[in-house]
Write an enzyme that holds these catalytic residues in place. Structure first.
Site, PDB file in Angstrom:
ATOM      1  N   HIS A 269       0.823  -1.151   0.039  1.00 14.79           N
ATOM      2  CA  HIS A 269       0.097  -0.018   0.004  1.00 14.79           C
ATOM      3  C   HIS A 269       1.164   1.193  -0.037  1.00 14.79           C
ATOM      4  O   HIS A 269       1.983   1.116  -0.009  1.00 14.79           O
ATOM      5  CB  HIS A 269      -1.010  -0.030   1.042  1.00 14.79           C
ATOM      6  CG  HIS A 269      -0.300   0.189   2.555  1.00 14.79           C
ATOM      7  ND1 HIS A 269       0.460  -0.787   3.105  1.00 14.79           N
ATOM      8  CD2 HIS A 269      -0.536   1.203   3.249  1.00 14.79           C
ATOM      9  CE1 HIS A 269       0.854  -0.525   4.244  1.00 14.79           C
ATOM     10  NE2 HIS A 269       0.233   0.709   4.460  1.00 14.79           N
TER      11      HIS A 269
ATOM     12  N   HIS B 280       1.463   3.990   1.825  1.00 10.95           N
ATOM     13  CA  HIS B 280       2.136   4.754   2.952  1.00 10.95           C
ATOM     14  C   HIS B 280       3.434   4.844   2.799  1.00 10.95           C
ATOM     15  O   HIS B 280       4.086   3.932   2.534  1.00 10.95           O
ATOM     16  CB  HIS B 280       1.547   4.180   4.268  1.00 10.95           C
ATOM     17  CG  HIS B 280       0.067   4.294   4.682  1.00 10.95           C
ATOM     18  ND1 HIS B 280      -0.920   3.660   5.507  1.00 10.95           N
ATOM     19  CD2 HIS B 280      -0.670   5.307   4.072  1.00 10.95           C
ATOM     20  CE1 HIS B 280      -1.876   3.922   5.606  1.00 10.95           C
ATOM     21  NE2 HIS B 280      -1.951   5.007   4.765  1.00 10.95           N
TER      22      HIS B 280
ATOM     23  N   ASP C 276       5.706   4.731   5.211  1.00 10.01           N
ATOM     24  CA  ASP C 276       6.659   3.589   5.793  1.00 10.01           C
ATOM     25  C   ASP C 276       6.882   2.403   5.026  1.00 10.01           C
ATOM     26  O   ASP C 276       7.597   1.625   5.318  1.00 10.01           O
ATOM     27  CB  ASP C 276       6.228   3.637   7.382  1.00 10.01           C
ATOM     28  CG  ASP C 276       4.977   3.067   7.503  1.00 10.01           C
ATOM     29  OD1 ASP C 276       3.802   3.602   6.683  1.00 10.01           O
ATOM     30  OD2 ASP C 276       4.754   2.148   8.195  1.00 10.01           O
ATOM     31  N   HIS C 277       6.147   2.429   4.111  1.00  9.07           N
ATOM     32  CA  HIS C 277       6.234   1.186   3.292  1.00  9.07           C
ATOM     33  C   HIS C 277       6.753   1.493   1.815  1.00  9.07           C
ATOM     34  O   HIS C 277       7.203   0.390   1.189  1.00  9.07           O
ATOM     35  CB  HIS C 277       4.782   0.610   2.851  1.00  9.07           C
ATOM     36  CG  HIS C 277       4.212   0.274   4.335  1.00  9.07           C
ATOM     37  ND1 HIS C 277       4.121  -1.229   4.841  1.00  9.07           N
ATOM     38  CD2 HIS C 277       3.533   0.989   5.276  1.00  9.07           C
ATOM     39  CE1 HIS C 277       3.566  -1.303   5.928  1.00  9.07           C
ATOM     40  NE2 HIS C 277       3.262   0.085   6.372  1.00  9.07           N
TER      41      HIS C 277
ATOM     42  N   HIS D 217      -7.313  -0.638   5.405  1.00  6.33           N
ATOM     43  CA  HIS D 217      -6.553   0.326   5.930  1.00  6.33           C
ATOM     44  C   HIS D 217      -6.093   1.192   4.837  1.00  6.33           C
ATOM     45  O   HIS D 217      -6.278   2.582   5.203  1.00  6.33           O
ATOM     46  CB  HIS D 217      -5.035  -0.559   6.027  1.00  6.33           C
ATOM     47  CG  HIS D 217      -3.975   0.211   6.577  1.00  6.33           C
ATOM     48  ND1 HIS D 217      -3.771   0.893   7.838  1.00  6.33           N
ATOM     49  CD2 HIS D 217      -2.656   0.333   6.001  1.00  6.33           C
ATOM     50  CE1 HIS D 217      -2.734   1.540   8.058  1.00  6.33           C
ATOM     51  NE2 HIS D 217      -1.931   1.420   6.889  1.00  6.33           N
TER      52      HIS D 217
ATOM     53  N   ASP E 152      -0.115  -3.820   6.384  1.00  7.86           N
ATOM     54  CA  ASP E 152      -0.820  -3.270   7.679  1.00  7.86           C
ATOM     55  C   ASP E 152      -2.025  -3.637   7.570  1.00  7.86           C
ATOM     56  O   ASP E 152      -3.099  -3.112   8.056  1.00  7.86           O
ATOM     57  CB  ASP E 152      -0.720  -1.598   7.419  1.00  7.86           C
ATOM     58  CG  ASP E 152       0.783  -0.996   7.741  1.00  7.86           C
ATOM     59  OD1 ASP E 152       1.415  -1.960   8.153  1.00  7.86           O
ATOM     60  OD2 ASP E 152       0.945   0.021   7.904  1.00  7.86           O
TER      61      ASP E 152
ATOM     62  N   HIS F  19       4.640  -4.586  10.522  1.00  3.80           N
ATOM     63  CA  HIS F  19       5.222  -3.956  11.999  1.00  3.80           C
ATOM     64  C   HIS F  19       5.097  -4.974  12.946  1.00  3.80           C
ATOM     65  O   HIS F  19       4.575  -5.931  13.149  1.00  3.80           O
ATOM     66  CB  HIS F  19       4.190  -2.816  12.292  1.00  3.80           C
ATOM     67  CG  HIS F  19       3.920  -1.633  11.318  1.00  3.80           C
ATOM     68  ND1 HIS F  19       4.730  -0.472  11.586  1.00  3.80           N
ATOM     69  CD2 HIS F  19       3.331  -1.384  10.381  1.00  3.80           C
ATOM     70  CE1 HIS F  19       4.433   0.505  10.645  1.00  3.80           C
ATOM     71  NE2 HIS F  19       3.632  -0.244   9.688  1.00  3.80           N
TER      72      HIS F  19
HETATM   73 FE    FE Z   1       2.490   0.992   8.063  1.00  5.42          FE
HETATM   74 ZN    ZN Z   2       0.028   1.913   6.483  1.00  5.81          ZN
END
Ligand code: FE
Ligand code: ZN
Length: 259
Positions: A53, A55, A57-58, A111, A133, A171
């Site tokens: 996805h 985001h 942090d990905h 998400h 996530d 995570h």
């Molecule tokens: Fe994340």
């Molecule tokens: Zn995420």
């Protein structure tokens, strides 16, 4: 034989590397630095990028990796991730070059609206799913772009994978998720046992992931919408008996947001 390695990133992310014959595919590279470090250290070649996805942090490391290594890049079709060469909506079957691993793509919106999971039935002895996530150890992702009905449906798609399937979440949230799981189901022995196991793992700085579908079915309140204790917990939050799995899930998710 494909090896699966975790590269820790940021505070609690895992970037997963699939490695075979000197090639690596990377899942959710939020940061390019640890990936480049691995390549420099081992001499491995990057052969593909898989994103679950959009985001940061990905996918925050995707552009830098692609600038150096223009490799096939898989990601959700409806999300804006610069560099994606193979947009995926769910339902596809892909073969990742270099490592030669096949994945079934599962749409898991909730998400984010285009979130996908990569299920590799032939990875290792038991199969593996990279779910970003969506499903966490004893928890699930927050609903940023989807409805409870979408997320419950997405989690149900993961719940029906074979019980031994390894679950590679993005995570390290298991320990705090279990504190909530124990509040939802104080009488669940499997939750209590997992709390002890995870406390031991974290004290030794060991990762609590991958987990397995079987363990999640026993301990994750976000997959246990049919368990009487979870339905009762949802009923006490709602003030009435939940009509269905979606209402149970929504009540538990809402409670977790405030927990
Ligand atoms: Fe994340
Ligand atoms: Zn995420």
């Amino acid at each position: 034989m494909t090896e699966i390695l975790a590269l820790p990133a940021f505070d609690d992310n895992y970037i997963w590397l699939l490695r075979a014959g000197g090639c690596v595919a990377v899942v959710d590279p939020g940061d390019a630095v640890p990936v480049l470090g691995h390549l420099a250290k081992t001499g491995d070649r990057l052969c593909a990028i898989l994103a679950t996805h959009h985001h940061g942090d990905h996918v925050g490391g995707v552009a830098e990796l692609l600038a150096r290594f223009p490799v096939p890049t898989y990601g959700p079709a409806v999300e804006n991730i610069p560099g994606v060469t193979h947009p995926l909506a769910g339902g596809e079957h892909i073969r990742v070059p270099g490592i030669d691993v096949e994945f079934d793509i599962i749409a898991v919106p909730g998400h984010t609206r285009g979130h996908i999971a990569y299920y590799g039935p032939s990875l290792g002895d038991d199969g593996a799913v990279f779910c970003g996530d969506t499903l966490f150890g004893a928890g699930c992702g927050r609903l940023f772009e989807g409805t409870p009905a979408q997320m419950q449906d997405s989690l149900a798609r993961l719940a029906v994978l074979p019980a031994p399937t390894l679950v590679y979440c993005a995570h390290e949230y298991t320990q705090s998720n279990l504190r909530f799981a124990a509040a939802v189901e104080p009488g669940n022995i499997a939750v209590q046992r997992r709390c002890e196991d995870v406390a031991r793992d974290r004290a030794a700085r060991r990762a609590t992931v991958p987990t397995r579908i079987k363990l999640e079915l026993e301990t994750n309140p976000f997959l246990r919408w049919d368990a009487p204790a979870v339905r009762a917990a949802a009923a006490s939050r709602l003030g009435h008996v939940p009509a269905d799995a979606v209402e149970t899930f929504a009540a538990i998710r809402e409670w977790k947001n405030r927990f």
